[in-house]
Design an enzyme around this catalytic site. Structure first.
Site, PDB file in Angstrom:
ATOM      1  N   LYS A  97       0.718  -1.175   0.064  1.00 55.69           N
ATOM      2  CA  LYS A  97      -0.121   0.080  -0.002  1.00 55.69           C
ATOM      3  C   LYS A  97       0.981   1.310  -0.054  1.00 55.69           C
ATOM      4  O   LYS A  97       1.991   1.293   0.511  1.00 55.69           O
ATOM      5  CB  LYS A  97      -0.965  -0.176   1.343  1.00 55.69           C
ATOM      6  CG  LYS A  97      -1.989   0.970   1.350  1.00 55.69           C
ATOM      7  CD  LYS A  97      -2.967   0.764   2.539  1.00 55.69           C
ATOM      8  CE  LYS A  97      -4.137   1.808   2.607  1.00 55.69           C
ATOM      9  NZ  LYS A  97      -4.858   1.488   3.687  1.00 55.69           N
ATOM     10  N   SER A 144      -9.713   1.543   2.793  1.00 56.91           N
ATOM     11  CA  SER A 144      -8.510   2.620   1.984  1.00 56.91           C
ATOM     12  C   SER A 144      -7.711   1.661   1.403  1.00 56.91           C
ATOM     13  O   SER A 144      -6.645   2.406   0.578  1.00 56.91           O
ATOM     14  CB  SER A 144      -7.957   3.307   3.052  1.00 56.91           C
ATOM     15  OG  SER A 144      -7.036   2.773   4.072  1.00 56.91           O
ATOM     16  N   SER A 178     -10.255  -0.887   6.521  1.00 54.49           N
ATOM     17  CA  SER A 178      -9.700  -0.512   5.543  1.00 54.49           C
ATOM     18  C   SER A 178      -9.110  -1.988   4.517  1.00 54.49           C
ATOM     19  O   SER A 178      -8.403  -1.606   3.510  1.00 54.49           O
ATOM     20  CB  SER A 178      -8.564   0.418   5.661  1.00 54.49           C
ATOM     21  OG  SER A 178      -9.011   1.628   5.925  1.00 54.49           O
TER      22      SER A 178
END
Length: 452
Positions: free
Chosen positions: A77, A152, A176
């Site tokens: 990420k 996210s 997330s």
């Protein structure tokens, strides 16, 4: 070529049917195609990936491999520090300066011979459950590019669901990892708090934040978790990170007792979500797994966790000057404004809710081995929005009442995706287990995959 399981890739490397260089080139080419359509990647390091792949190929030829991840393509990420790569965190307010050091889990991936392809998109400072930002555009769902992949860790989910990688490492402070896993039909694990060390430790999120993998299969996820788990200086919660092995193959799923959270206690949910839950209960029962209904105040705990989460987001951007704030996602600035009402008394009330919820959950573990409930009450919606069309306001947590509750506690939670009959899009269910029992969840997921 690169979409094969890690097990099959290892066999191909061993037989010299193909090399890690072949796989890296294939994955990089696919990543470029996917990025044009989905905006899933914030950084692709072709030169670095090929250099790592060549080194891996040499090890496979000489019989000196570094373990099960040697030569396996993986992404991380945008919020993770990777030496030599920018650390933008989805924001125009951050510099393009390359990170000077790897965060511990990245260093462990490198040491295991993994081929790091690049970084995946995330919203600004990971603040919401969808993936878009003013500076870096909208990330889309591989199942339907008009829809959001969630967030996210939406870029991670898009990379896995599109088949670019088998595993991508995300983060989860209010769902997330689990949200995008449910929206894209992949596995997503919020491990035991501290199982994967967080360095630097995010004190502003009151213990909500976890790192977690999204994956195409339980075996691949377990391979990665085995490598990146364990204690590290800088994260005091990681002291128990390697206290118990994953035991993926040591658990007998047929003997597990499953407590299903009473659906009527969870509020409104899309009929497809309810069908997905019912289908999962039926599948477990058909396999001989005992399921009983249990009571657990998930919405109340999630509402409390949402307050801590809002406060954490506010503290994340507290040091930005006015010029920088002008570049932020307007939704973020509006979201954190309400954090001003959270005084010390409100904070202590939230902690009291956490304690009651934890006590309620841990009492359930006396009679069940894992708790089951939906991951989300809704299906994926239009990309570029914070809430589904027709919903009031801009607070993404209003459509996410099931995942934040389990960030209050250290327990591992796994999203497993279900496609009810005659549906186009998946829905997700969450399996929750006591701390350090990720192996129990992954063994159950592998058992379900074998029967899918």
């Amino acid at each position: 070529m690169h979409r094969q399981s890690f097990k099959d890739l290892r066999q191909g490397y061993l037989n010299l049917a193909f090399s890690p260089v072949d796989i890296a080139r294939s994955a990089l080419a696919h990543a470029a195609q996917v990025n044009e359509k989905l905006n899933a990647f914030s950084w692709l390091d072709e030169a670095g990936a090929l250099e790592a792949a060549h080194a891996s190929a040499q090890r496979w030829r000489s019989g000196e491999t570094l373990g099960p991840l040697d030569g396996m393509p993986i992404t991380v990420k945008d919020s993770a520090a990777v030496k030599g790569w920018p650390l933008r965190r989805g924001s125009l307010t951050t510099p393009e300066t390359p990170a000077p050091h790897d965060t511990p889990f990245v260093a462990r991936l490198r040491a295991a011979g993994a081929v790091l392809l690049g970084k995946t998109r995330a919203p600004e400072f990971n603040w919401k459950g969808v993936t878009d930002s003013p500076g870096f555009g909208i990330t889309r769902n591989p199942l339907d590019p008009t829809l959001t992949p969630g967030g996210s860790s939406g870029g991670c989910a898009a990379a896995v669901a599109a088949g670019v990688v088998r595993v991508s490492i995300g983060s989860d402070a209010a769902g997330s990892v689990r949200i995008p896993a449910a929206f894209t039909g992949v596995l997503g694990l919020k491990p035991t708090r501290g199982r994967i060390p967080l360095v630097p430790f995010p004190t502003q999120f009151s213990g909500l934040a976890h790192l977690g993998p999204l994956a195409a299969s339980a075996d691949d996820l377990a391979d990665v978790l085995d490598v990146i788990a364990g204690a590290a200086a800088g994260d005091w919660t990681s002291s128990l990170g390697n206290a118990r092995p994953l035991a993926l193959r040591g658990c007998e799923p047929e003997k597990l007792r499953v407590g299903v959270v009473a659906p009527d206690s969870l509020g409104d949910m899309d009929p497809v979500v309810r069908r997905g839950l019912d289908d999962m209960v039926a599948r477990l029962a058909e396999g001989g797994i005992a399921c009983t209904t249990v009571e657990l105040d998930v919405p109340g705990a999630s509402a409390a966790a949402a307050k801590l989460y809002r406060l954490g987001c506010a503290r994340t951007i507290a040091g930005l000057g006015e010029d920088a704030r002008q570049q932020l996602d307007p939704g973020l600035t509006g979201y954190v404004a309400a954090a001003e009402a959270l005084d010390l008394d409100a904070y202590l009330q939230v902690l009291a809710v956490r304690d009651r919820f934890a006590a309620q959950l841990y009492a359930l573990y006396e009679s069940v081995d894992t708790v089951l409930l939906p991951t989300l009450p809704i299906l994926p919606f239009e990309a570029g929005r914070n809430v589904p069309a027709g919903w009031e306001g801009d607070d993404w947590l209003v459509w996410n009442p099931y995942t934040p509750a389990f960030n209050l506690v250290p327990d591992p939670v796994l999203n497993y995706s279900v496609w009810p009959a005659n549906t186009v899009l998946p829905t997700g269910v969450q399996f929750v287990a006591p701390p350090l029992e990720e192996g129990r969840l992954l063994a159950l997921a592998a058992w379900l995959e074998a029967r899918r």
